[in-house]
Enzyme design. Structure first.
Site, PDB file in Angstrom:
ATOM      1  N   THR A   1      41.342  44.227  40.888  1.00 19.12           N
ATOM      2  CA  THR A   1      41.965  44.757  42.091  1.00 19.12           C
ATOM      3  C   THR A   1      40.904  45.159  43.105  1.00 19.12           C
ATOM      4  O   THR A   1      40.012  45.943  42.799  1.00 19.12           O
ATOM      5  CB  THR A   1      42.848  45.977  41.760  1.00 19.12           C
TER       6      THR A   1
ATOM      7  N   ASP B   1      35.918  44.117  38.778  1.00 19.59           N
ATOM      8  CA  ASP B   1      37.232  44.742  38.741  1.00 19.59           C
ATOM      9  C   ASP B   1      38.183  43.840  39.532  1.00 19.59           C
ATOM     10  O   ASP B   1      37.890  43.464  40.658  1.00 19.59           O
ATOM     11  CB  ASP B   1      37.171  46.126  39.373  1.00 19.59           C
TER      12      ASP B   1
ATOM     13  N   ASP C   1      36.187  49.175  43.526  1.00 18.76           N
ATOM     14  CA  ASP C   1      36.547  49.868  44.762  1.00 18.76           C
ATOM     15  C   ASP C   1      37.356  51.119  44.514  1.00 18.76           C
ATOM     16  O   ASP C   1      37.539  51.927  45.421  1.00 18.76           O
ATOM     17  CB  ASP C   1      37.343  48.926  45.685  1.00 18.76           C
TER      18      ASP C   1
END
Length: 783
Positions: free
Chosen positions: A300, A298, A530
């Site tokens: 970000t 991911d 996250d």
């Protein structure tokens, strides 16, 4: 209930409920209890068999032949000590990893550890929070709960005051609060976990392979052991000698140290990773990343740091309310995400903006909004979602995103509702993302290791592509908009995923589809993330890796948590996994060679009706020098060998022929010495010399590559055996009788021929293994 919603519990009420045991105390998933560790390492099948044989030797034989009984003490003690070290590391990191729970007590907000929540506490919620206890909703500001981990239902559920919420779910949008009605073991997720239906442990091919070995060997030991006992009782004139021979064969058949070495390798890996601030929540997980051939990242929070900076706000038109509207929207969030936080820092809350309705942000919608009454309804979200492609504003946003910037659009709508209507663009909000400095080096590492990288993000595809390209990701310039993917055609989707690296505008639902599609192609998939939008994909992946600063829900479902958000820790995890796999495969070949030569010798002794060629003390000496001591060091040594499937057949292809060669060499030595009228003690000594030399040569082959410390280890074992023969005390203690030098020279000659045969087997099997790897489909090996 109104008082609870306003002030929460009082300190006195909390103390009273704590005293009554109405606290959220549940066992951690990260480690076993002390009693469970002791039971698992002491009460084993092999320990029971060895203990029974030791008792028999103590009754009918000599105490020196009972030295193998020390294996029980050594195995149990080492296993318990290593697992306790791992437990301390896991528990210490698990406490740090616990996301604090926000509660309202005595009218004020406070953050407390999850285990301090008591019955009746008022728990406050915001996006990304995991629900740790069951309860009843008291306040809801567009609160949306994802219960898919419990119910399988993918769509978020709107929650209003009075609705029930369950532990194990998590917040995807909105804010709110609820009163805890069930805590600890009475909570829904805790009950599911007890029934083993909530979370499954990571699959370990290594552990499954060792279990298979044990099962097969157990089937063989019983009938062969009975045959050996019968033959020895018929052959030997002395009953104690018959018992000693039978026990020697049975003990040697048992690979008692294999399970121990596997446990030690896992435990030491956990401790090593713990020192690097990596929390391994499921022990077999350190093995899985070594097998991973696709790593989904991911963007970000993984490739970019969590925070952002507001670069500029570009007005679209001359609406005087634009700046104040942006500030009003940003300051609505009590717990803003990094994007909103960057806007909030630069834009203090304006006065006179009263909210009448809100739509909270969610990863599926890509926008949030609020109705400010006479000042109008405003929304803030992804530019390519809110703007029409044919407009010049859309083109401006696309040009900015192509440089790696994150671009949001601020707009007005007639009516605020979840189904997006016509948006009147008012401004472009441009944010700078902070690329992690270590990201490029880590990505290069995985490229060298032939691990395919898939960058998956909810951001604009051009923005994701720009960042991927700046990091040197192969194929990073060709980003795909996930909104154009054929979700209803799994085969086509899997084909696109195999040939594409960067994806933008990916929804949480699509992330799950990506993982499933890649797994359908035979890939072992790891997923990092996250945010709350990563939870479902992390759960479905073969290995979920969460960032320590991520949401509580994300950290809860991941098998590995990078506590310091250090992306460079991933190669360390790979290294530990490869160390475990390569080294356990290496020592498994040692242990199982011993098992198979003992089986063949027992069959020969039982069928032909001859004495077993060595005693338990001989077995203890040889096994310690060629297996026990070397295996301990080899199991913990560094290794960077790429993990390969087929652990069980690959080990058996070596161990079975090696065991046969060793057994035939020992048997031939014993029979030739016996034919030369040597005494039984001299025959056994000649057999022991052959047994040591051929199994020592197995160690030589297994110890590759020949680093200095490995050469020293192998040489030291040979020196120790030579000393055992040369020193009168050890020679007498281990019942070694050197007779006619001819018998000993014959033993050395037979060992040399056997060593040549062992080497030929090794090279042939290695060539077969290499050809099988090369014959596998390319797309599962290389990128």
């Amino acid at each position: 209930m109104e008082q609870v919603a306003e002030r929460g519990l009082t300190t006195a009420e909390v103390e009273k409920r704590t005293a009554l045991g109405q606290v959220n105390e549940v066992g951690r998933r990260s480690s076993r209890s002390l009693s469970a560790i002791v039971r698992a390492n002491v009460l084993t099948l092999f320990n029971a068999v060895i203990a029974a044989l030791w008792v028999v030797i103590m009754i009918f034989g000599q105490w020196q032949d009972g030295l193998f009984g020390l294996v029980i003490v050594a195995n149990s003690a080492i296993g318990i000590i290593q697992e306790l070290r791992a437990k301390r590391t896991l528990d210490r990191l698990a406490v740090v990893n616990e996301a604090p729970v926000r509660v309202r007590r005595d009218g004020e907000e406070a953050e407390i550890p999850p285990r301090k929540v008591v019955l009746g506490d008022l728990v406050l919620l915001c996006p990304g929070d995991r629900l740790l206890v069951d309860g009843e909703v008291m306040e809801s500001g567009g609160l949306e709960i994802d219960e898919s981990l419990l119910t399988g239902e993918a769509d978020p559920v709107h929650k209003a005051p009075g609705d029930r919420v369950l532990s194990g779910s998590f917040v995807v949008a909105g804010t709110g609060s609820y009163v805890a009605t069930e805590v600890g073991d009475n909570a829904y997720a805790a009950r599911l976990a007890k029934e083993a239906s909530a979370f499954g442990l990571a699959h370990s091919e290594l552990r499954a392979g060792v279990t298979k070995f044990i099962k097969y060997i157990t089937w063989l030991v019983v009938p062969i052991g009975l045959l050996l006992i019968w033959s020895q009782l018929n052959k030997a004139e002395d009953f104690s000698q018959a018992v000693t021979g039978a026990v020697a064969g049975i003990v040697t058949m048992i690979p008692e140290g294999l399970v121990l070495m596997t446990s030690i390798a896992f435990a030491v890996g956990v401790v090593r990773l713990g020192r690097r601030r990596c929390l391994v929540q499921e022990l077999p997980a350190i093995e899985i990343l070594a097998r991973v051939d696709v790593l989904c990242l991911d963007k970000t929070g993984t490739l970019t740091a969590g925070g952002m900076n507001l670069a500029e706000v570009r007005p679209l038109g001359d609406d005087p309310l634009t700046t104040e509207a942006l500030a009003a929207l940003a300051n609505l969030e009590k717990t803003p995400n990094p994007t909103v936080q960057a806007i909030k820092v630069a834009n203090p809350a304006p006065s006179g903006w009263t909210v009448t309705a809100t739509v909270p942000f969610s990863s599926a919608r890509k926008w949030s909004g609020a109705d400010f009454g006479e000042k109008g309804a405003w929304i803030l979200g992804a530019a390519d979602v809110l703007l029409t492609p044919a407009t010049p504003e859309y083109g401006q946003a696309a040009d900015l995103a192509a440089t790696g910037l994150r671009v949001l659009a601020l707009g007005r709508v007639e009516t605020l509702n979840e189904s997006l209507g016509t948006v009147e663009p008012r401004a472009l909000v441009v944010l700078e993302q902070r690329i992690r400095p270590e990201a490029a080096e880590t990505l290069r590492y995985f490229a060298k290791q032939n691990v395919a990288i898939k960058i998956i993000s909810g951001d604009n595809p051009e923005s994701v592509s720009a960042i991927a390209t700046s990091l040197g990701v192969p194929g990073g310039q060709n980003a795909v908009d996930a909104r154009t993917l054929p979700e209803d055609d799994p085969d086509k989707l899997a084909e696109i995923l195999d040939t594409t690296t960067v994806f933008g505008r990916v929804t949480p639902h699509q992330k799950r589809l990506f993982v499933s599609a890649l797994q359908s192609r035979g890939h072992t998939v790891a997923m990092t993330g996250d945010g709350v939008n990563d939870v479902l994909a992390l759960k479905d992946a073969d290995l979920g890796v969460a960032m320590g600063s991520g949401s509580g829900a994300t950290r809860a479902v991941a098998q590995i948590v990078l506590m310091d958000d250090d992306f460079t820790s991933l190669p360390s995890v790979v290294g530990e996994g490869r160390r475990v796999l390569a080294n356990i495969e290496r020592v498994s070949s040692l242990f199982l060679t011993k098992t198979f030569y003992a089986i063949v010798l027992s069959l020969l002794a039982g069928v032909i009706g001859i004495a077993f060629p060595f005693t338990p003390r001989h077995s203890t000496l040889v096994n310690a020098l060629t297996i026990g001591i070397p295996a301990f060091f080899l199991a913990l040594a560094p290794s960077n060998e790429r993990a390969k499937p087929g652990f069980v057949p690959r080990v058996l292809r070596l161990a079975i022929p090696w065991g046969v060669v060793c057994a035939l060499a020992v048997h031939l030595t014993y029979r030739l010495a016996e034919a030369r009228s040597a005494t039984p003690e001299e025959c056994r000594t000649a057999a022991v010399i052959t047994l040591f030399l051929v199994t020592w040569w197995v160690l030589v082959l297994i110890a590759r590559p020949y680093l200095l410390w490995r050469v020293a280890l192998v040489a030291a074992m040979a020196v120790l055996f030579a000393l055992s023969l040369a020193v009168p005390f050890t020679r007498e203690f281990f019942a070694l009788t050197l007779g006619d030098p001819t018998d000993d020279l014959v033993a050395v000659g037979i060992s040399a021929v056997a060593a040549l045969a062992l080497t030929i087997v090794f090279r042939v099997v290695r060539r077969v293994d290499k050809s099988q790897v090369q014959d596998r489909p390319t797309d599962t090996l290389e990128v």
